[in-house]
Scaffold this motif. Structure first.
Motif, PDB file in Angstrom:
ATOM      1  N   LEU A 179       0.845  -1.199   0.000  1.00 41.43           N
ATOM      2  CA  LEU A 179       0.000   0.000   0.000  1.00 41.43           C
ATOM      3  C   LEU A 179       0.878   1.246   0.000  1.00 41.43           C
ATOM      4  CD1 LEU A 179      -2.947   1.104   0.233  1.00 41.43           C
ATOM      5  CD2 LEU A 179      -2.564   1.192   2.712  1.00 41.43           C
ATOM      6  N   VAL A 180       0.621   2.141  -0.939  1.00 47.04           N
ATOM      7  CA  VAL A 180       1.379   3.381  -1.048  1.00 47.04           C
ATOM      8  C   VAL A 180       0.774   4.424  -0.109  1.00 47.04           C
ATOM      9  CG1 VAL A 180       2.071   5.263  -2.571  1.00 47.04           C
ATOM     10  CG2 VAL A 180       2.045   2.907  -3.418  1.00 47.04           C
ATOM     11  N   GLU A 181       1.619   5.059   0.660  1.00 43.04           N
ATOM     12  CA  GLU A 181       1.204   6.184   1.499  1.00 43.04           C
ATOM     13  C   GLU A 181       1.696   7.478   0.863  1.00 43.04           C
ATOM     14  OE1 GLU A 181      -0.520   8.516   4.240  1.00 43.04           O
ATOM     15  OE2 GLU A 181      -0.746   6.332   4.157  1.00 43.04           O
ATOM     16  N   ILE A 182       0.780   8.422   0.649  1.00 38.62           N
ATOM     17  CA  ILE A 182       1.141   9.774   0.221  1.00 38.62           C
ATOM     18  C   ILE A 182       0.993  10.660   1.449  1.00 38.62           C
ATOM     19  CG2 ILE A 182       0.602  11.686  -1.323  1.00 38.62           C
ATOM     20  CD1 ILE A 182      -0.473   9.655  -3.307  1.00 38.62           C
ATOM     21  N   PRO A 183       2.097  10.939   2.135  1.00 40.75           N
ATOM     22  CA  PRO A 183       2.003  11.564   3.455  1.00 40.75           C
ATOM     23  C   PRO A 183       1.516  13.006   3.413  1.00 40.75           C
ATOM     24  CG  PRO A 183       4.290  11.333   2.780  1.00 40.75           C
ATOM     25  CD  PRO A 183       3.470  10.601   1.763  1.00 40.75           C
ATOM     26  N   VAL A 184       0.880  13.378   4.496  1.00 38.24           N
ATOM     27  CA  VAL A 184       0.341  14.715   4.704  1.00 38.24           C
ATOM     28  C   VAL A 184       1.054  15.329   5.902  1.00 38.24           C
ATOM     29  CG1 VAL A 184      -1.917  14.172   3.722  1.00 38.24           C
ATOM     30  CG2 VAL A 184      -1.483  13.713   6.150  1.00 38.24           C
ATOM     31  N   ASP A 185       0.725  16.564   6.206  1.00 36.37           N
ATOM     32  CA  ASP A 185       1.215  17.182   7.438  1.00 36.37           C
ATOM     33  C   ASP A 185       0.396  18.430   7.726  1.00 36.37           C
ATOM     34  OD1 ASP A 185       3.879  16.849   9.278  1.00 36.37           O
ATOM     35  OD2 ASP A 185       3.191  18.914   9.230  1.00 36.37           O
ATOM     36  N   TRP A 186       0.283  18.757   9.006  1.00 36.07           N
ATOM     37  CA  TRP A 186      -0.527  19.912   9.395  1.00 36.07           C
ATOM     38  C   TRP A 186       0.051  21.227   8.878  1.00 36.07           C
ATOM     39  CZ3 TRP A 186      -5.188  18.818  10.585  1.00 36.07           C
ATOM     40  CH2 TRP A 186      -5.508  17.650  11.291  1.00 36.07           C
ATOM     41  N   ILE A 187       1.369  21.299   8.655  1.00 37.22           N
ATOM     42  CA  ILE A 187       1.930  22.558   8.144  1.00 37.22           C
ATOM     43  C   ILE A 187       1.571  22.783   6.683  1.00 37.22           C
ATOM     44  CG2 ILE A 187       3.816  22.624   9.808  1.00 37.22           C
ATOM     45  CD1 ILE A 187       5.675  21.595   7.653  1.00 37.22           C
ATOM     46  N   ARG A 188       1.153  21.716   5.985  1.00 30.78           N
ATOM     47  CA  ARG A 188       0.704  21.847   4.602  1.00 30.78           C
ATOM     48  C   ARG A 188      -0.811  21.665   4.520  1.00 30.78           C
ATOM     49  NH1 ARG A 188       4.602  18.067   4.195  1.00 30.78           N
ATOM     50  NH2 ARG A 188       3.113  16.555   3.338  1.00 30.78           N
ATOM     51  N   ASP A 189      -1.501  22.189   5.505  1.00 32.42           N
ATOM     52  CA  ASP A 189      -2.967  22.114   5.605  1.00 32.42           C
ATOM     53  C   ASP A 189      -3.467  23.502   5.992  1.00 32.42           C
ATOM     54  OD1 ASP A 189      -5.594  21.795   6.983  1.00 32.42           O
ATOM     55  OD2 ASP A 189      -5.268  19.674   6.651  1.00 32.42           O
ATOM     56  N   ASP A 190      -4.540  23.955   5.344  1.00 34.57           N
ATOM     57  CA  ASP A 190      -5.041  25.299   5.637  1.00 34.57           C
ATOM     58  C   ASP A 190      -5.783  25.396   6.968  1.00 34.57           C
ATOM     59  OD1 ASP A 190      -7.235  23.810   4.835  1.00 34.57           O
ATOM     60  OD2 ASP A 190      -7.920  25.226   3.310  1.00 34.57           O
ATOM     61  N   ALA A 191      -6.366  24.298   7.437  1.00 35.41           N
ATOM     62  CA  ALA A 191      -7.247  24.359   8.610  1.00 35.41           C
ATOM     63  C   ALA A 191      -6.550  24.858   9.882  1.00 35.41           C
ATOM     64  CB  ALA A 191      -7.894  22.998   8.856  1.00 35.41           C
ATOM     65  N   PRO A 192      -5.338  24.400  10.222  1.00 34.94           N
ATOM     66  CA  PRO A 192      -4.726  24.889  11.467  1.00 34.94           C
ATOM     67  C   PRO A 192      -4.468  26.394  11.466  1.00 34.94           C
ATOM     68  CG  PRO A 192      -3.615  22.901  10.710  1.00 34.94           C
ATOM     69  CD  PRO A 192      -4.519  23.343   9.598  1.00 34.94           C
ATOM     70  N   TYR A 193      -4.281  26.971  10.294  1.00 34.88           N
ATOM     71  CA  TYR A 193      -3.973  28.398  10.219  1.00 34.88           C
ATOM     72  C   TYR A 193      -5.223  29.284  10.229  1.00 34.88           C
ATOM     73  CZ  TYR A 193       0.459  26.475   8.500  1.00 34.88           C
ATOM     74  OH  TYR A 193       1.617  25.768   8.350  1.00 34.88           O
ATOM     75  N   PHE A 194      -6.332  28.766   9.690  1.00 35.13           N
ATOM     76  CA  PHE A 194      -7.462  29.641   9.406  1.00 35.13           C
ATOM     77  C   PHE A 194      -8.777  29.243  10.067  1.00 35.13           C
ATOM     78  CE2 PHE A 194      -5.025  29.931   5.205  1.00 35.13           C
ATOM     79  CZ  PHE A 194      -4.347  31.083   5.592  1.00 35.13           C
ATOM     80  N   THR A 195      -8.830  28.125  10.775  1.00 29.08           N
ATOM     81  CA  THR A 195     -10.106  27.673  11.332  1.00 29.08           C
ATOM     82  C   THR A 195     -10.558  28.585  12.471  1.00 29.08           C
ATOM     83  OG1 THR A 195      -9.607  25.393  10.739  1.00 29.08           O
ATOM     84  CG2 THR A 195     -11.304  25.730  12.391  1.00 29.08           C
ATOM     85  N   MET A 196     -11.875  28.758  12.560  1.00 28.12           N
ATOM     86  CA  MET A 196     -12.472  29.611  13.584  1.00 28.12           C
ATOM     87  C   MET A 196     -13.572  28.869  14.323  1.00 28.12           C
ATOM     88  SD  MET A 196     -12.964  32.559  15.117  1.00 28.12           S
ATOM     89  CE  MET A 196     -14.270  33.364  16.049  1.00 28.12           C
ATOM     90  N   ASP A 197     -13.492  28.859  15.655  1.00 27.71           N
ATOM     91  CA  ASP A 197     -14.541  28.272  16.487  1.00 27.71           C
ATOM     92  C   ASP A 197     -14.935  29.319  17.517  1.00 27.71           C
ATOM     93  OD1 ASP A 197     -16.196  26.902  18.174  1.00 27.71           O
ATOM     94  OD2 ASP A 197     -14.869  25.183  18.454  1.00 27.71           O
ATOM     95  N   ARG A 198     -16.109  29.877  17.336  1.00 27.64           N
ATOM     96  CA  ARG A 198     -16.532  31.006  18.174  1.00 27.64           C
ATOM     97  C   ARG A 198     -16.558  30.674  19.652  1.00 27.64           C
ATOM     98  NH1 ARG A 198     -22.430  34.046  17.711  1.00 27.64           N
ATOM     99  NH2 ARG A 198     -22.070  35.622  19.327  1.00 27.64           N
ATOM    100  N   TYR A 199     -16.943  29.447  20.006  1.00 26.82           N
ATOM    101  CA  TYR A 199     -17.103  29.091  21.414  1.00 26.82           C
ATOM    102  C   TYR A 199     -15.948  28.235  21.948  1.00 26.82           C
ATOM    103  CZ  TYR A 199     -21.787  30.852  20.612  1.00 26.82           C
ATOM    104  OH  TYR A 199     -22.846  31.651  20.284  1.00 26.82           O
ATOM    105  N   GLY A 200     -14.959  28.050  21.152  1.00 29.91           N
ATOM    106  CA  GLY A 200     -13.806  27.275  21.589  1.00 29.91           C
ATOM    107  C   GLY A 200     -12.549  28.121  21.577  1.00 29.91           C
ATOM    108  N   SER A 201     -11.426  27.445  21.687  1.00 31.29           N
ATOM    109  CA  SER A 201     -10.147  28.151  21.742  1.00 31.29           C
ATOM    110  C   SER A 201      -9.503  28.297  20.371  1.00 31.29           C
ATOM    111  CB  SER A 201      -9.185  27.389  22.659  1.00 31.29           C
ATOM    112  OG  SER A 201      -8.970  26.070  22.181  1.00 31.29           O
ATOM    113  N   VAL A 202     -10.152  27.755  19.336  1.00 29.56           N
ATOM    114  CA  VAL A 202      -9.571  27.801  18.000  1.00 29.56           C
ATOM    115  C   VAL A 202      -9.854  29.157  17.373  1.00 29.56           C
ATOM    116  CG1 VAL A 202      -9.581  26.764  15.709  1.00 29.56           C
ATOM    117  CG2 VAL A 202      -9.848  25.320  17.727  1.00 29.56           C
TER     118      VAL A 202
END
Length: 315
Positions: free
Chosen positions: A209-232
């Protein structure tokens, strides 16, 4: 569906892992492991670097997964379908760039024409769970049932059977790898053991099985996500993130490897963020020898390194 117990990958503050014998911690570590790095001798067309863009059209499934049904939360996801996805498709068409869309089945059922548009425009549609479920909270049979149902749904909607999978939230339960192999997927894109594609090992044994690895630094969500009632909270200017992604591409270009990026229509699809995605594609286009590939195409190219005549690479 019933939950048949918590996965041993779930946090357990009472585990006292410092008491484990070596056999115990080795068992956990060796369950799913990175094998040989899969870099072909040459990229197709003699390209110097492979670029694999991916988008996860989660849309309304994030709140639905957690039983949140307020119109406000659902509207945040709907933005991805109404505004984000059309902008992304237009940008990709303008640059002539193929991409892979990992779409939860419920999202595809809510927006069937969008799912069909991805394959109609020459992109890849791949599995991303049923309702963006938390698979580490599921029993083995429940997890397999949801992945199987998602696979059937995307196949029925588009007439094409997906060959790849990305687990929701990039989570892996004790049974995820077994499910992926049993259902015949050609590749996974959920793990983070390397910058380059690699073969997944199961308890030390090659799986093919081939794995095409990911990482949080190459993901938009950690930089731009908004949670009004949380700490994000969004904590990055879009052009600060552009600098990170540009540096990632430049390094991959120098090394002759892979630049992989994970984005979400409801996150990157906003105007100020699409501006930096356009700038990133312009930056990449200024470099000769770039091979844009879907994840399926990248996995196929990487698979050539599994052939016996190819030299074995180590991570």
């Amino acid at each position: 569906m019933s939950r048949t117990g918590m996965s041993r990958t779930d946090p357990n503050p009472s585990a006292e892992s410092w008491r484990w014998p070596e056999s115990e911690w080795r068992r956990h570590v060796d369950a799913v492991r990175a094998g040989r790095r899969l870099l072909p001798d040459r990229w197709p067309g003699g390209a110097r670097v492979a670029v694999a863009l991916s988008f996860d059209p989660d849309h309304e499934t994030i709140p639905l997964r957690d039983g949140e049904t307020s119109p406000g939360r659902l509207a945040q996801g709907e933005y991805g379908a109404r505004a984000g996805a059309p902008r992304i498709l237009e940008l990709l068409a303008r640059h002539g760039v193929p991409a892979t869309f990992f779409m939860p089945a419920v999202s595809a059922l809510l927006h069937p024409e969008e799912a069909r548009a991805y394959t109609r425009d020459g992109h890849e549609l791949a599995v991303h769970g049923w309702i963006h479920e938390r698979n580490t909270l599921l029993g083995r049979q429940d997890e397999k049932e949801l992945v199987s149902r998602a696979l059937r749904t995307l196949t029925d909607l588009t007439g094409r059977r997906p060959v790849g999978i990305r687990t929701p939230s990039w989570d892996f339960s004790d049974s995820t790898l077994h499910t992926i192999l049993e259902l015949g997927f050609a590749y996974d894109s959920s793990l983070m053991a390397d910058d380059e594609p690699y073969e997944i090992l199961a308890e030390g044994r090659p799986t093919g099985l081939v794995e095409i690895p990911v990482d949080w630094i190459r993901d938009d969500a950690p930089y731009f996500t908004m949670d009004r009632y949380g700490s994000v909270r969004p904590h990055s200017r879009p052009r600060d993130v552009l600098e990170i992604w540009t540096d990632e591409f430049d390094a991959a270009y120098r090394e002759g490897g892979v630049f992989q990026l994970t984005l979400h229509p409801h996150v990157i699809g906003h105007r100020s963020r699409m501006a930096v995605l356009r700038e990133l594609l312009d930056h990449i286009a200024a470099h000769p020898g770039v091979w844009y590939a879907t994840h399926a195409e990248l996995a196929e190219a990487a698979r050539t390194a599994l052939r016996p005549e190819s030299p074995e690479h180590t991570p």
